[in-house]
Design a protein around this motif. Structure first.
Motif, PDB file in Angstrom:
ATOM      1  N   LEU A   1      30.378   6.406  -9.726  1.00 27.99           N
ATOM      2  CA  LEU A   1      31.340   5.882  -8.683  1.00 27.99           C
ATOM      3  C   LEU A   1      32.590   6.090  -9.043  1.00 27.99           C
ATOM      4  O   LEU A   1      33.676   6.493  -8.232  1.00 27.99           O
ATOM      5  N   GLN A   2      33.011   6.203 -10.331  1.00 30.10           N
ATOM      6  CA  GLN A   2      34.378   6.167 -10.815  1.00 30.10           C
ATOM      7  C   GLN A   2      34.841   7.691 -10.393  1.00 30.10           C
ATOM      8  O   GLN A   2      35.926   7.893  -9.948  1.00 30.10           O
ATOM      9  N   ASN A   3      33.907   8.756 -10.644  1.00 28.46           N
ATOM     10  CA  ASN A   3      34.336   9.954 -10.387  1.00 28.46           C
ATOM     11  C   ASN A   3      34.452  10.500  -9.001  1.00 28.46           C
ATOM     12  O   ASN A   3      35.211  11.560  -8.712  1.00 28.46           O
ATOM     13  N   ASN A   4      33.610  10.007  -8.158  1.00 28.94           N
ATOM     14  CA  ASN A   4      33.376  10.333  -6.815  1.00 28.94           C
ATOM     15  C   ASN A   4      33.985   9.539  -5.659  1.00 28.94           C
ATOM     16  O   ASN A   4      34.110   9.973  -4.614  1.00 28.94           O
ATOM     17  N   ILE A   5      34.339   8.158  -5.837  1.00 26.87           N
ATOM     18  CA  ILE A   5      34.671   7.310  -4.989  1.00 26.87           C
ATOM     19  C   ILE A   5      36.279   6.917  -4.847  1.00 26.87           C
ATOM     20  O   ILE A   5      36.763   6.894  -5.883  1.00 26.87           O
ATOM     21  N   GLN A   6      36.893   7.083  -3.604  1.00 29.66           N
ATOM     22  CA  GLN A   6      38.106   6.897  -3.427  1.00 29.66           C
ATOM     23  C   GLN A   6      38.358   5.902  -2.495  1.00 29.66           C
ATOM     24  O   GLN A   6      37.584   5.736  -1.481  1.00 29.66           O
TER      25      GLN A   6
END
Length: 153
Positions: free
Chosen positions: A57-62
């Motif tokens: 989530l932290q790496n791919n979601i904005q």
């Protein structure tokens, strides 16, 4: 069984914290979803992702991304400052699916499997008549439940 699917837009970017005992990562973000009626206000819910899912989530979601979330819904009782208790819904994530890229994303060179919404609307409008699309010509639009009030037994 408690299994939910939500179509949401990310309102707050995921933040990560860790459990004290075994340092398991927990990602937390806020998402919004449309109401059931056109005049209903947008709803918001806190989403939690644990372990590897938290890192993903932290790496791919904005902020601004449209997602479909799979997981469990639960109610938490949260104390207010005035001493009363409030119930808040919380969504524990098991899987997520990216529906669209971030609207504010400036990565114009990145390719995505997600269709451009404008292209999708053009395709849908151009193939809206049954004569243009054989799938629509064979579509059965009859109601699933008969229009009678009789109970069939």
């Amino acid at each position: 069984m408690n299994h939910c699917l939500l179509e949401v837009v990310v309102k707050q970017a995921p933040t990560i914290r860790y459990t004290q005992d075994n340092k398991t990562p927990i990602a937390e973000m806020e998402v919004g979803f449309e109401g059931l009626r056109a005049d209903a206000p947008q709803g918001f819910i806190k989403v939690l992702g644990w372990g590897n899912l938290a890192q993903e989530l932290q790496n791919n979601i904005q902020v601004g991304q449209k997602l479909i979330l799979e997981g469990r819904l639960r109610m938490n009782t949260v104390p207010r400052q005035d001493g009363t208790k409030e119930k808040k819904a919380e969504f524990t994530l098991s899987r997520f699916h990216n529906v669209s890229q971030n609207i504010n994303n400036s990565n114009a060179g990145t390719k995505s499997n997600t269709p451009n919404p404008e292209q999708h609307n053009q395709r849908t409008q151009s193939s809206a008549s049954p004569g243009n699309n054989p799938e629509l010509a064979n579509w059965d639009s009859s109601p699933l439940v008969p229009d009678t009030d009789e109970i069939p037994f």
